[in-house]
Scaffold this motif. Structure first.
Motif, PDB file in Angstrom:
ATOM      1  N   UNK A 153       5.070  -0.581 -13.073  1.00 50.61           N
ATOM      2  CA  UNK A 153       3.689  -0.827 -13.526  1.00 50.61           C
ATOM      3  C   UNK A 153       2.802   0.412 -13.454  1.00 50.61           C
ATOM      4  N   UNK A 154       2.949   1.216 -12.396  1.00 52.18           N
ATOM      5  CA  UNK A 154       2.153   2.447 -12.299  1.00 52.18           C
ATOM      6  C   UNK A 154       2.564   3.427 -13.388  1.00 52.18           C
ATOM      7  N   UNK A 170      -2.841  -2.096  -9.348  1.00 48.60           N
ATOM      8  CA  UNK A 170      -3.039  -3.455  -8.826  1.00 48.60           C
ATOM      9  C   UNK A 170      -1.833  -4.340  -9.141  1.00 48.60           C
ATOM     10  N   UNK A 171      -1.319  -4.247 -10.367  1.00 49.09           N
ATOM     11  CA  UNK A 171      -0.163  -5.066 -10.739  1.00 49.09           C
ATOM     12  C   UNK A 171       1.049  -4.718  -9.886  1.00 49.09           C
ATOM     13  N   UNK A 172       1.300  -3.417  -9.699  1.00 47.68           N
ATOM     14  CA  UNK A 172       2.433  -3.009  -8.880  1.00 47.68           C
ATOM     15  C   UNK A 172       2.313  -3.464  -7.445  1.00 47.68           C
ATOM     16  N   UNK A 173       1.107  -3.358  -6.875  1.00 45.86           N
ATOM     17  CA  UNK A 173       0.893  -3.792  -5.499  1.00 45.86           C
ATOM     18  C   UNK A 173       1.095  -5.294  -5.357  1.00 45.86           C
ATOM     19  N   UNK A 174       0.618  -6.057  -6.328  1.00 44.68           N
ATOM     20  CA  UNK A 174       0.743  -7.505  -6.268  1.00 44.68           C
ATOM     21  C   UNK A 174       2.190  -7.950  -6.379  1.00 44.68           C
ATOM     22  N   UNK A 199       3.467 -16.662  -4.609  1.00 42.26           N
ATOM     23  CA  UNK A 199       4.193 -16.172  -5.769  1.00 42.26           C
ATOM     24  C   UNK A 199       3.617 -16.599  -7.098  1.00 42.26           C
ATOM     25  N   UNK A 200       2.818 -17.661  -7.116  1.00 44.70           N
ATOM     26  CA  UNK A 200       2.252 -18.144  -8.376  1.00 44.70           C
ATOM     27  C   UNK A 200       1.218 -17.162  -8.934  1.00 44.70           C
ATOM     28  N   UNK A 201       0.528 -16.433  -8.060  1.00 45.50           N
ATOM     29  CA  UNK A 201      -0.537 -15.517  -8.508  1.00 45.50           C
ATOM     30  C   UNK A 201      -0.006 -14.450  -9.468  1.00 45.50           C
ATOM     31  N   UNK A 202       1.035 -13.689  -9.111  1.00 47.40           N
ATOM     32  CA  UNK A 202       1.531 -12.703 -10.085  1.00 47.40           C
ATOM     33  C   UNK A 202       2.175 -13.333 -11.314  1.00 47.40           C
ATOM     34  N   UNK A 203       2.629 -14.594 -11.181  1.00 51.04           N
ATOM     35  CA  UNK A 203       3.195 -15.272 -12.339  1.00 51.04           C
ATOM     36  C   UNK A 203       2.122 -15.456 -13.408  1.00 51.04           C
ATOM     37  N   UNK A 204       0.945 -15.875 -12.985  1.00 56.07           N
ATOM     38  CA  UNK A 204      -0.162 -16.034 -13.923  1.00 56.07           C
ATOM     39  C   UNK A 204      -0.548 -14.679 -14.519  1.00 56.07           C
ATOM     40  N   UNK A 205      -0.581 -13.648 -13.684  1.00 55.89           N
ATOM     41  CA  UNK A 205      -0.893 -12.300 -14.161  1.00 55.89           C
ATOM     42  C   UNK A 205       0.134 -11.839 -15.176  1.00 55.89           C
ATOM     43  N   UNK A 206       1.411 -12.058 -14.885  1.00 51.65           N
ATOM     44  CA  UNK A 206       2.480 -11.644 -15.787  1.00 51.65           C
ATOM     45  C   UNK A 206       2.367 -12.351 -17.129  1.00 51.65           C
ATOM     46  N   UNK A 220       0.835  -1.205   0.000  1.00 54.14           N
ATOM     47  CA  UNK A 220       0.000   0.000   0.000  1.00 54.14           C
ATOM     48  C   UNK A 220       0.872   1.257   0.000  1.00 54.14           C
ATOM     49  N   UNK A 221       1.864   1.282   0.885  1.00 53.11           N
ATOM     50  CA  UNK A 221       2.749   2.449   0.942  1.00 53.11           C
ATOM     51  C   UNK A 221       3.568   2.596  -0.335  1.00 53.11           C
TER      52      UNK A 221
END
Length: 559
Positions: free
Chosen positions: A449-450, A489-493, A544-551, A357-358
């Motif tokens: 990402x932002x 969202x991508x940057x936060x993840x 870690x798998x979650x952002x991998x799928x997003x990427x 968040x920060x």
């Protein structure tokens, strides 16, 4: 833009330079300056303390082990670079330009090793090659028993092997993005000239894709130099382990500072070489001119060979170590519902969430400040703000711990006049200091990402808002935030996952008796309690798998 307004102001001739400077000194530009200054804290600290001169401990280290630290670090950099180039570039080319069995699966699955930290893979492979591990048990069952040295992986070459198959996706992702989005005219030219796929790859595609490949390789090198867990677990002495030894074992701040300086010299030398050889070359992941890419259709035998080749890094970098961890977890007595384990999860997720968040908030305000005042100094401040990602975690920790200790002492001396004697520390060894160190190290992960989201928006929004008298803060809230929410969202993840996996920085900066999933997994494995280390390791991997799928979807979406 605001800068244009300053330039064309009717009072410019009367007030001259002072007027222009006054107009750009405001909360937005001050915020950008403070961010860049805080991010540069580790480098400023190291540079300042170098002038105090080396200690006797540093002279002893320089005479005995420093050369070994440097050579081991460089050997890892060279070896891992070669292997990641071989597997990363080749698999990216095959997946992007050929049809074969399982191509759709390998498109995203080849990124999965990024979800597993190198120290966790090192722990898993030590168990796989152990005397009681599955490999030696299988060999004994088959009557093959060459001796323990044959299966020994706990050495420098073993670390190189592990890092290569964990880090190759950095090269794979950028190379695949370029190969998938390049104009098909390159391949068509190769076909018209009678070149086979192999010759087209080496003579046409590879030279043009060099900037993307080198950018991925630079990330690999940064990760190699930052690693502490894998090299420590395998007993390999590098510059990073030298920093820990100087700080914790020898208790010499000066020696740790000088070791950090040597490591940063290696980092900047490698980055300088990368910039020099790249020159003015650039790569664009969003370029998609010409006809759609027409993939090669090899014979059945070649399709099987391509499938086998793409399976090798996926199996070695992800499937085998994760299977070993699942086996350990299955036979262990640890439970994910245990209160102690729940505390580890809470600590890790809370730290990652707060930092995310920060980090996204700071990146958002910093990029918007540069967008409001896009003159050269602001752009330089933006580059400084992303500098932390190129600094190894151990260097960041040492460079932040020293000024925090100084600030704590001065603050306590001041407060004792009001509250009386006080023996504790207010920032050092607290979650505040740890989160600040995370922000310094990983702000770039949220920044890019932002920034990519902002680049897709029009600059006319700012001009229209000024004409209507809308303040910049309201423009950001009402117009830009809804447009760049995907980048936010991508940057936060991505930032969340990097904090979850971070080990060396957390080991130095964490409060006393405070553990995360990463530190606890490493401590348990170091105490040879590998089965108990499996549960926290698997949680880190699943996260870690979650952002991998997003990427993977982002790369596929740019085709």
């Amino acid at each position: 833009m605001v800068v244009d307004e300053v330039k064309d102001h009717p009072g410019r001739d009367k007030k001259g330079l002072y007027w222009r400077v006054f107009r750009v000194i405001n909360p937005w530009t001050i915020f950008a300056f403070v961010c860049a200054l805080l991010i540069a804290t580790p480098l400023i600290t190291i540079f300042y303390y170098l002038f105090e001169g080396p200690s006797d401990t540093w002279h002893h280290l320089a005479d005995t082990v420093l050369v070994t630290y440097i050579l081991n670090s460089l050997f890892l950099v060279v070896g891992v670079s070669v292997l990641t180039l071989i597997f990363g570039v080749s698999t990216a080319w095959l997946v992007s330009t050929n049809t074969f069995y399982g191509r759709k699966f390998f498109e995203w699955a080849l990124i999965l090793p990024l979800a597993v930290p190198t120290y966790i893979v090192a722990i898993a492979y030590a168990g796989i090659f152990d005397y009681t591990g599955p490999l030696q048990r299988m060999s004994r069952d088959l009557g093959f028993n060459p001796g323990p040295d044959f299966f020994d992986i706990v050495h420098l070459q073993g670390v190189m092997f592990i890092m290569s198959f964990v880090l190759y996706p950095y090269v794979y992702v950028l190379a695949r993005a370029w190969f998938a989005n390049q104009s098909s005219s390159l391949l068509e030219s190769g076909r018209m000239l009678g070149s086979n796929p192999t010759r087209t790859f080496f003579t046409l595609a590879l030279p043009v894709a060099r900037p993307a490949i080198v950018a991925g390789l630079s990330l690999v090198i940064m990760e190699v130099l930052n690693d502490y867990g894998a090299v420590k677990y395998f007993g390999v002495n590098t510059l990073t382990t030298g920093i820990f030894r100087s700080w914790f074992s020898l208790g010499d701040v000066s020696a740790a500072i000088y070791m950090c300086a040597v490591l940063m010299a290696v980092v900047f030398l490698i980055l300088g070489i990368e910039r020099w050889q790249r020159g003015k070359a650039r790569y664009d992941l969003n370029r998609s001119g010409g006809k759609p890419l027409q993939r090669y259709n090899p014979s059945t035998g070649k399709k099987l060979l391509i499938t086998l080749w793409c399976s090798i890094p996926l199996l070695l970098g992800f499937a085998f170590p994760v299977t070993q961890l699942i086996g350990w977890w299955w036979i262990s007595d640890s439970s994910i519902f245990d209160p102690a384990f729940g505390l580890l999860v809470t600590n890790s997720f809370s730290l990652a969430a707060i930092t995310s968040v920060l980090g996204v908030g700071v990146a958002l305000l910093l990029i918007y400040s540069i967008k409001l005042y896009p003159f050269w100094l602001m752009r330089i401040l933006g580059r400084f703000a992303t500098l932390g990602y190129s600094i190894p975690g151990a260097v960041v920790a040492v460079g932040i711990m020293i000024p925090l200790l100084y600030f704590d002492k001065r603050l306590i001396d001041y407060l004792e006049g009001f509250i009386g004697p006080y023996s504790g520390l207010l920032l050092t060894g607290t979650l505040v200091g740890l989160v600040f160190a995370y922000l310094v190290r990983f702000l770039a992960v949220a920044y890019y990402p932002v920034d990519a989201g902002f680049r897709k928006t029009s600059d006319h929004f700012l001009g229209a808002s000024r004409v209507l008298g809308v303040p910049p803060a309201k423009t950001l809230r009402k117009i830009y935030l809804p447009l760049i929410k995907t980048g936010i969202f991508s940057g936060a993840l991505l930032l969340f996952v990097d904090v979850m996996k971070e080990l060396p920085l957390t080991l130095i900066m964490r409060p006393f008796n405070f553990n995360t999933l990463a530190t606890r997994a490493f401590e348990l494995a170091s105490d040879e309690m590998v089965t108990e280390a499996a549960a926290p390791a698997l949680i880190i991997i699943l996260t870690g798998i979650i952002p991998i799928i997003l990427l993977s979807r982002l790369v596929s979406g740019n085709k």
